[in-house]
Design a protein around this motif. Structure first.
Motif, PDB file in Angstrom:
ATOM      1  N   LYS A  52     -21.482  46.178 -50.777  1.00 28.42           N
ATOM      2  CA  LYS A  52     -21.178  46.119 -49.357  1.00 28.42           C
ATOM      3  C   LYS A  52     -22.443  46.296 -48.514  1.00 28.42           C
ATOM      4  O   LYS A  52     -22.677  45.569 -47.552  1.00 28.42           O
ATOM      5  CB  LYS A  52     -20.168  47.219 -49.039  1.00 28.42           C
ATOM      6  CG  LYS A  52     -19.476  47.037 -47.709  1.00 28.42           C
ATOM      7  CD  LYS A  52     -18.328  48.004 -47.574  1.00 28.42           C
ATOM      8  CE  LYS A  52     -18.567  48.935 -46.418  1.00 28.42           C
ATOM      9  NZ  LYS A  52     -17.515  49.939 -46.305  1.00 28.42           N
ATOM     10  N   GLU A  88     -16.242  21.077  -2.372  1.00 31.92           N
ATOM     11  CA  GLU A  88     -15.621  22.370  -2.603  1.00 31.92           C
ATOM     12  C   GLU A  88     -15.828  22.820  -4.052  1.00 31.92           C
ATOM     13  O   GLU A  88     -16.112  23.992  -4.313  1.00 31.92           O
ATOM     14  CB  GLU A  88     -14.127  22.309  -2.266  1.00 31.92           C
ATOM     15  CG  GLU A  88     -13.823  22.296  -0.773  1.00 31.92           C
ATOM     16  CD  GLU A  88     -14.171  20.985  -0.086  1.00 31.92           C
ATOM     17  OE1 GLU A  88     -14.303  19.957  -0.778  1.00 31.92           O
ATOM     18  OE2 GLU A  88     -14.331  20.981   1.154  1.00 31.92           O
ATOM     19  N   SER A  89     -15.710  21.880  -4.988  1.00 31.10           N
ATOM     20  CA  SER A  89     -15.864  22.310  -6.383  1.00 31.10           C
ATOM     21  C   SER A  89     -17.319  22.681  -6.668  1.00 31.10           C
ATOM     22  O   SER A  89     -17.596  23.602  -7.431  1.00 31.10           O
ATOM     23  CB  SER A  89     -15.344  21.250  -7.357  1.00 31.10           C
ATOM     24  OG  SER A  89     -16.066  20.074  -7.233  1.00 31.10           O
ATOM     25  N   GLN A 138     -17.769  26.219  -5.250  1.00 32.61           N
ATOM     26  CA  GLN A 138     -17.119  27.252  -6.050  1.00 32.61           C
ATOM     27  C   GLN A 138     -17.877  27.535  -7.341  1.00 32.61           C
ATOM     28  O   GLN A 138     -17.767  28.602  -7.912  1.00 32.61           O
ATOM     29  CB  GLN A 138     -15.668  26.866  -6.379  1.00 32.61           C
ATOM     30  CG  GLN A 138     -14.736  26.880  -5.188  1.00 32.61           C
ATOM     31  CD  GLN A 138     -14.671  28.217  -4.487  1.00 32.61           C
ATOM     32  OE1 GLN A 138     -14.987  29.253  -5.054  1.00 32.61           O
ATOM     33  NE2 GLN A 138     -14.293  28.205  -3.222  1.00 32.61           N
ATOM     34  N   LYS A 142     -10.418  47.807 -48.011  1.00 29.47           N
ATOM     35  CA  LYS A 142     -11.786  48.260 -48.166  1.00 29.47           C
ATOM     36  C   LYS A 142     -12.724  47.529 -47.205  1.00 29.47           C
ATOM     37  O   LYS A 142     -13.658  48.105 -46.659  1.00 29.47           O
ATOM     38  CB  LYS A 142     -12.238  48.018 -49.617  1.00 29.47           C
ATOM     39  CG  LYS A 142     -12.877  49.252 -50.227  1.00 29.47           C
ATOM     40  CD  LYS A 142     -13.084  49.087 -51.721  1.00 29.47           C
ATOM     41  CE  LYS A 142     -14.007  47.929 -52.061  1.00 29.47           C
ATOM     42  NZ  LYS A 142     -14.135  47.700 -53.500  1.00 29.47           N
ATOM     43  N   TRP A 145     -14.358  46.171 -42.158  1.00 36.29           N
ATOM     44  CA  TRP A 145     -15.416  45.808 -41.201  1.00 36.29           C
ATOM     45  C   TRP A 145     -15.536  44.301 -40.993  1.00 36.29           C
ATOM     46  O   TRP A 145     -16.077  43.847 -40.009  1.00 36.29           O
ATOM     47  CB  TRP A 145     -16.747  46.409 -41.635  1.00 36.29           C
ATOM     48  CG  TRP A 145     -17.195  45.945 -42.997  1.00 36.29           C
ATOM     49  CD1 TRP A 145     -16.848  46.477 -44.188  1.00 36.29           C
ATOM     50  CD2 TRP A 145     -18.060  44.852 -43.283  1.00 36.29           C
ATOM     51  NE1 TRP A 145     -17.431  45.791 -45.201  1.00 36.29           N
ATOM     52  CE2 TRP A 145     -18.195  44.786 -44.673  1.00 36.29           C
ATOM     53  CE3 TRP A 145     -18.754  43.920 -42.485  1.00 36.29           C
ATOM     54  CZ2 TRP A 145     -18.961  43.818 -45.305  1.00 36.29           C
ATOM     55  CZ3 TRP A 145     -19.532  42.961 -43.117  1.00 36.29           C
ATOM     56  CH2 TRP A 145     -19.616  42.928 -44.517  1.00 36.29           C
ATOM     57  N   PHE A 190      -8.906  27.865  -7.167  1.00 37.19           N
ATOM     58  CA  PHE A 190     -10.255  28.209  -7.622  1.00 37.19           C
ATOM     59  C   PHE A 190     -11.289  27.213  -7.139  1.00 37.19           C
ATOM     60  O   PHE A 190     -12.376  27.588  -6.734  1.00 37.19           O
ATOM     61  CB  PHE A 190     -10.288  28.314  -9.146  1.00 37.19           C
ATOM     62  CG  PHE A 190      -9.681  29.599  -9.648  1.00 37.19           C
ATOM     63  CD1 PHE A 190     -10.444  30.748  -9.714  1.00 37.19           C
ATOM     64  CD2 PHE A 190      -8.348  29.666 -10.002  1.00 37.19           C
ATOM     65  CE1 PHE A 190      -9.896  31.936 -10.147  1.00 37.19           C
ATOM     66  CE2 PHE A 190      -7.788  30.855 -10.438  1.00 37.19           C
ATOM     67  CZ  PHE A 190      -8.569  31.992 -10.508  1.00 37.19           C
ATOM     68  N   LEU A 191     -10.948  25.909  -7.197  1.00 35.25           N
ATOM     69  CA  LEU A 191     -11.974  24.905  -6.930  1.00 35.25           C
ATOM     70  C   LEU A 191     -12.048  24.488  -5.478  1.00 35.25           C
ATOM     71  O   LEU A 191     -13.101  24.095  -5.004  1.00 35.25           O
ATOM     72  CB  LEU A 191     -11.744  23.668  -7.807  1.00 35.25           C
ATOM     73  CG  LEU A 191     -11.949  23.897  -9.291  1.00 35.25           C
ATOM     74  CD1 LEU A 191     -11.852  22.581 -10.037  1.00 35.25           C
ATOM     75  CD2 LEU A 191     -13.301  24.534  -9.563  1.00 35.25           C
ATOM     76  N   TRP A 238      -9.653  33.086  -4.984  1.00 36.91           N
ATOM     77  CA  TRP A 238      -9.546  33.529  -6.373  1.00 36.91           C
ATOM     78  C   TRP A 238      -8.428  34.541  -6.550  1.00 36.91           C
ATOM     79  O   TRP A 238      -7.820  34.634  -7.591  1.00 36.91           O
ATOM     80  CB  TRP A 238     -10.863  34.148  -6.846  1.00 36.91           C
ATOM     81  CG  TRP A 238     -11.934  33.134  -7.030  1.00 36.91           C
ATOM     82  CD1 TRP A 238     -12.062  31.953  -6.358  1.00 36.91           C
ATOM     83  CD2 TRP A 238     -13.012  33.186  -7.961  1.00 36.91           C
ATOM     84  NE1 TRP A 238     -13.164  31.288  -6.803  1.00 36.91           N
ATOM     85  CE2 TRP A 238     -13.776  32.021  -7.772  1.00 36.91           C
ATOM     86  CE3 TRP A 238     -13.415  34.131  -8.910  1.00 36.91           C
ATOM     87  CZ2 TRP A 238     -14.910  31.759  -8.524  1.00 36.91           C
ATOM     88  CZ3 TRP A 238     -14.554  33.866  -9.650  1.00 36.91           C
ATOM     89  CH2 TRP A 238     -15.289  32.687  -9.454  1.00 36.91           C
TER      90      TRP A 238
END
Lengths: 349, 274
Positions: free
Chosen positions: A2, A66-67, A70, B2, B5, B234-235, B240
């Motif tokens: 390991k 606008e895009s 943003q 075992k 991880w 958003f655009l 937002w």
């Protein structure tokens, strides 16, 4: 076992870091990020710039102001050049998003027509260099329309049901409805906006689709009879389909200037200025104008154009027509109201 | 356990790209920013319960339900046909189903535009046979067609993978006991395939209700679906906070749907695909 794997993993990770750092150092070419409208440059110009100055250009595109805004506003990107329209430039100046351009590095600014200096959006010519300008108007197919096109009214004519393409862009579409009613396309009056909304809802059954760049294929192939377009695109489409023609309605329309700016996101301001200067070289400005069909504010480039184009009323309308046109202003918080109205139009059945 | 991880990169990945973004969206959705600073508010959610926006939601759910139903009606028989084919042939059929998915989804949707247009291929063909033109471009039907076309594999594949695992002995036993074909299907095959059906429904319904590209391209921008509304916040509008609130509401809606469907799934004693 390991621990060997673990060590190996750590080692290879470290190696990766070192390698990536050295590769950065080895690369001394600067890369600038240019953010432009779709179909808005002769792309061979970019290669010429790269070869002449040994600067890489990373070229990206957007389809509405606008895009673009943003994407730049929240940061996290590193655009060195953007080409927004007038009202967006003034909004970005107001919000402290633009670098002042050092005009010592842009000597070719002298070629820009005086009519395009000292405009309202950038009153002291500090932040932007005009790139192209144009108008909004109606593109129509002469084989399908047998009357004179001189008013926005034709877009509300029942005869052309499902033959009309509108712009899928709030400012253009709401703006023309406002102008048809005799209002300003920058209105802040709610009742005027409501009336424009009603008109657009009334028009909706006649509309084939709301599109932006797709309009080009559709009009060239004769898919629709009427559409709302920017003059530069009209020049381009008419050259590909001579049945098309363009008119600026008598009620007035929008007149716009798109300017090159350096957003504060830029990490290579000097190279960005070199790019702007290069775009204003007479040869280069001519190439772009010739290729994309928009109207140039560059005096030398305009002289180089064929007479046919330089005297083409689509690209270079007479002054009295232009006088009738309005420039968009930044709406500030009214944007939310426009957006709501737009949604109501889009949702209406 | 075992080698636990090994999962760490996955956990880091989940935290970075799922948990943190969702928390950010949640944060935006319950705040409002003005010149003075950030204030907490539920205004963004309240705003959504306006008839205009509820109308958008209802329309989106309707189209998504119709598309899911069509996908199920088309997809189930298809999955059965494939599952019953001889093995070599079966793999080829599956390959045919998957190959189009290797191509970009936008490109495939653009292709439908050229097919459906007034002067598109389908209409040219109809005209050559002197048949009347077929105009569904820029309508609800075009949007549903686009959804069914794009999402059908997500229905067929889960159902198919459940169907091929059904123990043939069960079917034979039913037949030995005198059940006819229809009864075998109704009493044995269909109940056993339910987990696949549930996965399929969820996998089609979810992308269908949130799509914004299909409605924009094939609907000609005339249909604002919930995905378009979010995109627009958003655009274009730059709101937002409102966009985040709608996204959170959608998240809750989808979680509710999948947990209801998931429960059904467990009651049937099946094992979901995911």
């Amino acid at each position: 076992m390991k621990s060997i794997i673990k060590r190996l993993a750590v080692f290879s990770f470290a190696l990766l870091m070192v390698l990536s750092m050295t590769s950065c150092r080895g690369e001394d070419k600067v890369t600038i990020n240019v953010y432009n409208w779709g179909d808005y440059i002769d792309e061979s110009v970019i290669t010429e710039f790269e070869e002449k100055y040994g600067i890489n250009v990373n070229y990206e595109m957007y389809d509405t102001n606008e895009s673009m805004y943003q994407k730049i506003k929240p940061g996290g990107v590193s655009y060195d050049i953007a080409i927004p329209s007038d009202y967006m430039i003034s909004k970005m100046i107001k919000e402290d998003m633009l670098h002042k351009i050092d005009f010592n590095n842009v000597p070719n600014y002298k070629y820009i027509d005086e009519n395009f200096k000292d405009l309202e959006y950038d009153p002291d010519n500090e932040y932007s260099v005009p790139y192209m300008w144009g108008t909004v108007g109606i593109l129509y197919n002469k084989t399908m329309i047998n009357e004179a096109v001189d008013s926005w009214d034709i877009l509300w004519d029942e005869k052309y049901k499902k033959q009309i393409l509108m712009k899928d862009s709030q400012r253009e579409t709401i703006g023309l409805a406002l102008q048809r009613l005799g209002y300003s396309l920058n209105t802040r009056a709610i009742d005027e906006l409501e009336k424009a909304k009603e008109e657009l809802i009334k028009q909706k059954p006649l509309v084939l689709a709301y599109v932006v760049d797709e309009v080009k294929d559709k009009m060239i192939s004769g898919e629709a009879a009427l559409s709302v377009v920017w003059a530069g695109d009209a020049v381009n489409m008419i050259s590909q389909n001579p049945d098309l023609d363009y008119a600026i309605p008598k009620e007035g329309s929008n007149f716009f200037v798109d300017g090159m700016v350096i957003p504060k996101t830029s990490k290579n301001k000097k190279e960005a200025e070199m790019f702007i200067n290069f775009m204003c070289e007479p040869e280069i400005a001519f190439k772009n104008t010739d290729y994309i069909g928009y109207s140039t504010p560059h005096t030398e480039a305009k002289k180089m154009l064929d007479d046919e184009i330089a005297n083409n009323p689509v690209a270079y309308p007479r002054d009295e027509v232009l006088k009738n046109c309005e420039v968009y202003r930044d709406l500030g918080d009214m944007v939310k109201i426009y957006d709501r109205i737009w949604t109501e139009i889009k949702v209406a059945k | 356990m075992k080698n636990k991880w090994i999962a760490y990169p996955y956990i880091v990945w989940m935290i970075l790209f799922t948990v943190v973004p969702i928390l950010l969206v949640l944060f935006y959705s319950i705040t409002f920013r003005d010149g003075l600073g950030i204030t907490f508010t539920l205004e963004n959610y309240k705003r959504f319960f306006d008839p205009v926006y509820i109308g958008v939601l209802v329309h989106s759910i309707n189209l998504a339900l119709i598309s899911t139903a069509i996908c199920l009606l088309l997809g189930y028989p298809m999955a059965m046909i494939i599952a019953k084919s001889p093995i070599g042939y079966r793999n080829m059929l599956i390959l045919f189903f998957v190959i189009p998915m290797w191509m970009n989804f936008l490109l495939r949707t653009y292709a439908w535009m050229t097919l459906l247009e007034r002067s598109g291929l389908i209409n040219k063909f109809l005209a050559s046979l002197n048949l009347p033109a077929f105009n569904i471009m820029y309508s609800n039907s075009a949007v549903v067609l686009g959804m069914v076309y794009n999402f059908l594999p997500f229905m067929v594949l889960p159902i198919y993978s459940v169907l091929i695992k059904i123990d043939k002995n069960l079917i034979e036993a039913a037949e030995d006991l005198g059940a006819d074909g229809l009864k075998v299907f109704r009493e044995v095959i269909f109940p056993l395939s339910l987990p696949g059906v549930v996965s399929g429904i969820i996998m089609v319904f979810m992308p269908a209700i949130t799509t914004f590209v299909i409605s924009r391209l094939l609907g000609g921008g005339q249909f604002t679906l919930i995905g378009n509304l979010i995109e627009q916040q958003f655009l274009v509008a730059g709101d937002w906070n409102f966009g985040s609130a709608i996204s959170m509401l959608m998240l809750v809606l989808i979680l509710l749907c999948s947990s209801v469907m998931g429960r059904e799934d467990k009651d049937e004693g099946g094992v979901g695909l995911w």
